[in-house]
Design an enzyme around this catalytic site. Structure first.
Site, mmCIF file in Angstrom:
data_model
loop_
_atom_site.group_PDB
_atom_site.id
_atom_site.type_symbol
_atom_site.label_atom_id
_atom_site.label_comp_id
_atom_site.label_asym_id
_atom_site.label_seq_id
_atom_site.Cartn_x
_atom_site.Cartn_y
_atom_site.Cartn_z
ATOM 1 N N CYS A 1 0.901 -1.212 0.046
ATOM 2 C CA CYS A 1 0.039 0.014 0.119
ATOM 3 C C CYS A 1 1.053 1.273 0.161
ATOM 4 C CB CYS A 1 -0.756 -0.095 1.060
ATOM 5 S SG CYS A 1 -0.257 -0.623 2.505
ATOM 6 N N HIS B 1 -2.972 6.284 4.782
ATOM 7 C CA HIS B 1 -1.444 6.344 5.027
ATOM 8 C C HIS B 1 -0.956 7.657 4.562
ATOM 9 C CE1 HIS B 1 -1.508 2.237 5.942
ATOM 10 N NE2 HIS B 1 -0.920 1.923 5.064
HETATM 11 N N1 LIG Z 1 -4.867 -3.614 4.912
HETATM 12 C C1 LIG Z 1 -4.117 -3.034 4.060
HETATM 13 O O1 LIG Z 1 -4.051 -1.894 3.964
HETATM 14 C C2 LIG Z 1 -3.318 -3.751 2.919
HETATM 15 C C3 LIG Z 1 -3.014 -3.359 1.835
HETATM 16 C C4 LIG Z 1 -2.267 -4.329 0.882
HETATM 17 C C5 LIG Z 1 -2.261 -5.414 1.158
HETATM 18 N N2 LIG Z 1 -2.706 -6.020 2.110
HETATM 19 C C6 LIG Z 1 -2.448 -7.323 2.156
HETATM 20 O O2 LIG Z 1 -3.869 -7.982 1.936
HETATM 21 C C7 LIG Z 1 -4.008 -9.394 2.934
HETATM 22 C C8 LIG Z 1 -5.334 -9.202 3.617
HETATM 23 O O3 LIG Z 1 -4.902 -7.995 4.533
HETATM 24 P P1 LIG Z 1 -6.349 -7.661 5.406
HETATM 25 O O4 LIG Z 1 -5.834 -6.094 5.966
HETATM 26 O O5 LIG Z 1 -7.725 -7.539 4.749
HETATM 27 O O6 LIG Z 1 -6.394 -8.582 6.584
HETATM 28 P P2 LIG Z 1 -7.687 -9.102 7.441
HETATM 29 O O7 LIG Z 1 -8.711 -7.835 7.707
HETATM 30 O O8 LIG Z 1 -7.188 -9.735 8.886
HETATM 31 O O9 LIG Z 1 -8.545 -10.034 6.838
HETATM 32 C C9 LIG Z 1 -7.759 -11.492 6.458
HETATM 33 C C10 LIG Z 1 -8.788 -12.303 5.651
HETATM 34 O O10 LIG Z 1 -8.160 -13.581 5.359
HETATM 35 C C11 LIG Z 1 -9.164 -14.484 5.517
HETATM 36 N N3 LIG Z 1 -8.334 -15.751 6.138
HETATM 37 C C12 LIG Z 1 -7.482 -15.809 7.390
HETATM 38 N N4 LIG Z 1 -7.037 -17.084 7.302
HETATM 39 C C13 LIG Z 1 -7.782 -17.945 6.397
HETATM 40 C C14 LIG Z 1 -7.541 -19.298 5.869
HETATM 41 N N5 LIG Z 1 -7.028 -20.217 6.561
HETATM 42 N N6 LIG Z 1 -8.234 -19.807 5.104
HETATM 43 C C15 LIG Z 1 -9.278 -18.725 4.390
HETATM 44 N N7 LIG Z 1 -8.957 -17.396 4.651
HETATM 45 C C16 LIG Z 1 -8.564 -17.034 5.597
HETATM 46 C C17 LIG Z 1 -9.974 -13.908 6.701
HETATM 47 O O11 LIG Z 1 -11.208 -14.666 7.031
HETATM 48 P P3 LIG Z 1 -11.875 -14.817 8.306
HETATM 49 O O12 LIG Z 1 -12.529 -13.746 8.406
HETATM 50 O O13 LIG Z 1 -12.674 -16.126 8.007
HETATM 51 O O14 LIG Z 1 -10.641 -15.062 9.472
HETATM 52 C C18 LIG Z 1 -10.100 -12.471 6.131
HETATM 53 O O15 LIG Z 1 -11.140 -12.530 5.116
HETATM 54 C C19 LIG Z 1 -2.704 -9.432 3.639
HETATM 55 O O16 LIG Z 1 -1.695 -10.216 2.936
HETATM 56 C C20 LIG Z 1 -2.312 -7.949 3.489
HETATM 57 O O17 LIG Z 1 -0.737 -7.918 3.742
HETATM 58 C C21 LIG Z 1 -3.394 -5.389 3.310
#
Ligand SMILES: NC(=O)c1ccc[n+]([C@@H]2O[C@H](COP(=O)([O-])OP(=O)(O)OC[C@H]3O[C@@H](n4cnc5c(N)ncnc54)[C@H](OP(=O)(O)O)[C@@H]3O)[C@@H](O)[C@H]2O)c1
Length: 339
Positions: free
Chosen positions: A131, A244
């Site tokens: 990001c 950010h």
């Molecule tokens: N947040 C940001 O600003 C941002 C920006 C760029 C990239 N990212 C990347 O995007 C990804 C997700 O980030 P996020 O911020 O959205 O995280 P998050 O809010 O913690 O969400 C994680 C997601 O992954 C799912 N998940 C976790 N364990 C799993 C499993 N074993 N099988 C299937 N699904 C599973 C969760 O499902 P449940 O709800 O069922 O647990 C939830 O839908 C990461 O790789 C992060 O680095 C994030």
């Protein structure tokens, strides 16, 4: 020609990024004939709205991708490493938000305003950059093209939503605990995040940088296709929920004035300039939250080096920093018939 739509899966649909991917697909009227929402077994029974219908969340399993043409992944690196190849094998194009494949030479790393051409050379997986990198390169690309950039020094001020939904809960509950005289409980971050900040995002590496800083350095070089560009980053987590901010100093090949920079950026795709400091006119996280643009202000000459410029860049980390960028990549594939 109108298309009936694609069979699309969102992996991590219940997360901070995945949830927004579903919204952005709807907002951009991306042609979807079937939407499959995938998450962990914990989320089975939940639904998410899409074009007025409630779509059930399913558990991600080995055969989840049968018939899927486009899979947007945002469930962390381990899930991407395990299931992205499965999705590709099943015939889908994967756009991955994790850092799992970003530096793989076979995988394009794409910001549509900067290197859209790279998306067309994919062999199944396209990576969405970090990001903090995305908003920086969107703001710098017009300057890079007009004047050349030799060196970038960046300090970030990053919102807790960048760590996911549990980190947002941690900030909220620490603020409410402290305001009611209770002790703040810390689970996710190495320090209390409420009323605090720390220069530590990801693990620390042997060279003294943390992972987020090295992502900004390496990803910038890959996206600009410029191995020579020198980048130094300090990444800081602050108690803001969304958006950010970045303080950026650059050294250009050719001298470029703040006025010329403002004019360049005003015409640049995805960029909005707010630069009237005398009336407190500069972007803040709340300016960017909920929008898809990258905001730039405080553009001024950096007198400490030859050809120096300083600026302040803000974007919604979940939208342009993740979900919107991913859907824009899908739109490039759609327009070029590569889906
Ligand atoms: N947040 C940001 O600003 C941002 C920006 C760029 C990239 N990212 C990347 O995007 C990804 C997700 O980030 P996020 O911020 O959205 O995280 P998050 O809010 O913690 O969400 C994680 C997601 O992954 C799912 N998940 C976790 N364990 C799993 C499993 N074993 N099988 C299937 N699904 C599973 C969760 O499902 P449940 O709800 O069922 O647990 C939830 O839908 C990461 O790789 C992060 O680095 C994030």
């Amino acid at each position: 020609m109108a298309h009936n739509g694609f069979k699309v899966a969102v992996v991590g649909a219940t997360g901070a990024v995945g949830n927004l991917m579903v919204k952005v697909l709807e907002e951009k009227a991306f042609p979807v004939s079937k939407l499959k929402l995938l998450a962990s077994a914990r989320s089975v029974g939940k639904t998410l709205p899409f074009h007025g219908r409630e779509i059930p969340v399913e558990e991600l399993v080995q055969n989840s991708f049968e018939g899927i043409q486009l899979a947007l992944f945002s469930a962390g690196g381990a899930i991407s490493r395990k299931f992205a190849p499965v999705a590709v094998q099943a015939g889908a194009v994967v756009i991955d938000n994790s850092s799992a494949f970003r530096m793989d030479p076979q995988v394009p790393l794409v910001v549509p305003e900067v290197n859209p051409h790279a998306a067309l050379s994919h062999s199944g997986i396209i990576a969405n950059p970090n990001c903090s990198t995305i908003q920086m390169v969107v703001a710098l690309k017009p300057i890079y093209d007009a004047a050349g950039i030799r060196r970038i020094v960046v300090t970030t001020f990053q919102a807790v939503s960048g760590t996911g939904k549990r980190a947002v809960e941690e900030l909220r509950s620490q603020v409410s605990a402290i305001m009611s005289g209770r002790e703040a409980v810390r689970q996710i971050y190495p320090h209390q995040i409420a009323f605090n900040c720390f220069p530590h995002i990801g693990l620390f590496l042997d060279n003294g940088f943390c992972e987020e800083e090295m992502k900004m350095i390496n990803e910038t070089r890959k996206i600009f296709e410029d191995a020579q560009i020198r980048v130094c980053a300090t990444t800081v987590r602050i108690p803001v929920i969304c958006g950010h901010s970045e303080s950026i100093n650059i050294e250009t090949d050719r001298k470029i004035s703040p006025e010329e920079t403002r004019e360049l950026l005003k015409g640049a795709p995805g960029v909005r300039v707010i630069d009237d400091p005398s009336s407190a006119g500069y972007p803040v996280p709340l300016t960017a939250a909920g929008t898809d643009d990258t905001f730039v202000g405080r553009i001024r000459t950096d007198p400490s080096v030859e050809n120096g410029l300083a600026m302040w860049v803000v974007a919604d980390n979940i939208r342009k920093g993740a979900a919107t960028n991913a859907v824009q990549i899908a739109e490039i594939l759609l327009k070029s018939g590569r889906l």
